[in-house]
Enzyme design. Sequence first.
Site, PDB file in Angstrom:
ATOM      1  N   CYS A   1      17.954 -36.498  70.614  1.00  0.00           N
ATOM      2  CA  CYS A   1      18.855 -35.619  71.475  1.00  0.00           C
ATOM      3  C   CYS A   1      18.162 -34.338  71.913  1.00  0.00           C
ATOM      4  CB  CYS A   1      19.868 -35.085  70.526  1.00  0.00           C
ATOM      5  SG  CYS A   1      20.759 -36.616  69.801  1.00  0.00           S
TER       6      CYS A   1
ATOM      7  N   HIS B   1      23.233 -25.804  71.479  1.00  0.00           N
ATOM      8  CA  HIS B   1      23.186 -27.168  71.047  1.00  0.00           C
ATOM      9  C   HIS B   1      24.419 -27.515  70.370  1.00  0.00           C
ATOM     10  CE1 HIS B   1      21.687 -31.215  70.793  1.00  0.00           C
ATOM     11  NE2 HIS B   1      22.007 -31.238  69.572  1.00  0.00           N
TER      12      HIS B   1
ATOM     13  N   HIS C   1      28.674 -35.154  73.167  1.00  0.00           N
ATOM     14  CA  HIS C   1      27.098 -35.130  72.984  1.00  0.00           C
ATOM     15  C   HIS C   1      26.491 -36.242  73.826  1.00  0.00           C
ATOM     16  CE1 HIS C   1      23.106 -34.481  71.598  1.00  0.00           C
ATOM     17  NE2 HIS C   1      23.489 -34.627  70.195  1.00  0.00           N
TER      18      HIS C   1
END
Lengths: 355, 399
Positions: free
Chosen positions: B160, B293, B328
Amino acid sequence: MTKRVYINSVGSVSAQKTFENDSFLDEITVHYDTTISVISPNYKDYIPPAAARRMAKGIKMSTVSSKTALDEAGLENVDAIIVGTGLGCIDDSEKFISAIIDNKEQFLTPTRFIQSSHNSVSGQIALGIGCKGYNYSYVHSAASFESCLIDAMMQIQLEEAKNILVGGVDELVAHHVDTHRLIDHIKKTPVESSKLLTSKTAGCVMAEGAHFFVLSEKKQASTYAELIGVRTYNTLSKEQLAQTVTEFLREHELNSDAIDLVVLGYNGDVNFDAYYDLLTQDMFLNTAQAYYKHLSGEYDTASGFGFWLASKVARTNTLPAAARLNQITTATPRTILLYNQYRGEYHSLVLLRQC
Amino acid sequence: MGKGIAITGMGVISAIGNNVEENYRSLVSNTIGITKISHIDTVHKNDIMVGEVSATNSELEAQLGLSPDSWSRTSLLAVIAAKEAIANAGIEDINAFKTGLISGTTVGGMDKSEQYFYEYFENDKTWHHINGLHAGDSTQKIATELGMEASFTTTISTACSSAANAIMLGARMIKSGRLDRVIVGGADCLSKFTINGFKTLMILSDTYNTPFDDDRKGLNLGESAAYLVLESDAVVAKENKKVLGYVKGYGNANDAFHQTASSDHGDGAVLAMKQALKVAGLSTDAVDYINAHGTATPNNDLSEGRAMVRVFDGKVPEFSSTKAFTGHTLATAGAIEAVYSVLALQNNVIYPNLNFKTPMQEFDLLPQTELKQKELQVVLSNSFGFGGNCTTLLFSKQA
């Protein structure tokens, strides 16, 4: 003045017996197949058996190869870890996909998903040695390993790191092989290693392997060679190739006469080996030539084997007979050029010098 | 003090818009993109919410003038966003300068691979997808579509943080003089592979994700592509380019704690943030806003929150996670949030951290929950991934 970059150690697990650094292709394993697996070290010598059982083969091969490289460089830790892989731990990816399909998205466990993450090798090595530094994974097919080299060179030259572990790893996996055989990327009929270049058939002999190296700003007793330059090109036409090589050499104030040995990524694919012929039959006709994919097989990071071979040649002043492509020899292979491409894409040039 | 690298173009496609303008309008009007899944037939469809790009593959193919089932959805999204970025940067001849392309992805062509996994052996009409599995394929497709020749292209996959790392590498390559211009970013589509993977890790929320909330239940997966154009000062001067913002600092570190989880203390995140500030030559009080994040998993938000408290010595500036809008988007998160960070700088706004109700017990951090106007000079953006991979980027208005 820009920092120099030294190859201070090597580590290899490949289709030849290369996992011990004190030999250099002393005994050649001849393969006669369309795919070849690695000659495995005794993993128990490197990894606790309980841990090894859960590990993907890519992680196991990389653990051995990276440990060998770290040991030889005399390092327990590094400032950065950079790993190239075309497909990561693809065995786990494929088993996770087939489980999703076969079990209709039920009863799945996370282990295979976790290991299938492309950066699981670089992450596992960091975890193993407790390295909190820079950690990258390049996944750009046959330019994955060279991307690592470019990044590592830049870090050392910009003084962002002193010692970097770089590597390339790929696994040989059934579904991947079967599907790529359908589209003629893998040969349909077996070929004996020494006859790879005269097979005149489409596709490659697919294999696997893991190659790791410590690149450092300082030369030491274990140093193999200096890494002078690396470039990759997404495309190159045959017409552009010679000019591109000339320009690359000129960037390093060299011309083709300065090259003592050229190491080529010939993989026996009748449709794409002509790229290499352009160099061997013209610019480097009178230069010592080497090839290696008849020994290592082809995979996205097979050029790691080429880099390993060139490093060993630089250190030992010896080119094993099995890797010779022509009859020209050189007593001191001072400057070595590597060229690789895959299916006409992902071209790379790498330049090493003895030191 | 480190000099920033100019950003001269941006492109994005996500669940909250098909271009930069649409994404921005959604962010400032509380328009979220989280819905039930519609493009993938999964048994989990009633248990999860996702951030899907609304267009179907057919619609994306039509937009690109491709025949049906040509490419993976990752490549479709990637090329659309990359083309927007190039147009936005006013680039007409892609090969006019030493131009590179660095793209991040985690799934690559997995959507097609899982669809045709067995069918490959029965139907040769599917064979063009076989070589689309590997992660570099979408990158090469972008390069081809943009007309890049004999150029540096590469693909990064660090879970990620992939696209954040692509941006960092691009900035370093310009700084070192290896490239004059580079297109950086990432693309990831939704797939059964990631849905089921994250499902086994038990970190998918069955409702709207709630970053930094004490009762957060996990993440919503999303899909997107986002690319930025970075150019050297020489190119900016020569072409008289409009600069949208600068990549001022960057840092990558490894948590070296666990294969998938972040450490409770957030060591990797602390190192990444400190490194980015060091590269930028900035102190913590120069940071005006943190685009966190903030995936809304129990583990990430605790680790990241603790890391922010440590780095900023308790004085954490306004922060928010935009994951409540987009989900996400995995590899792409760092690129889409880079675009959002630059838009924040251009418009002097802080986006709201939606769905927040209850402060976390472990620290007294309160995300910004309302849209806020504030003069911004520096925005910090975090992206963290599996394998302990932690990346921080700093974006600034001034070089």
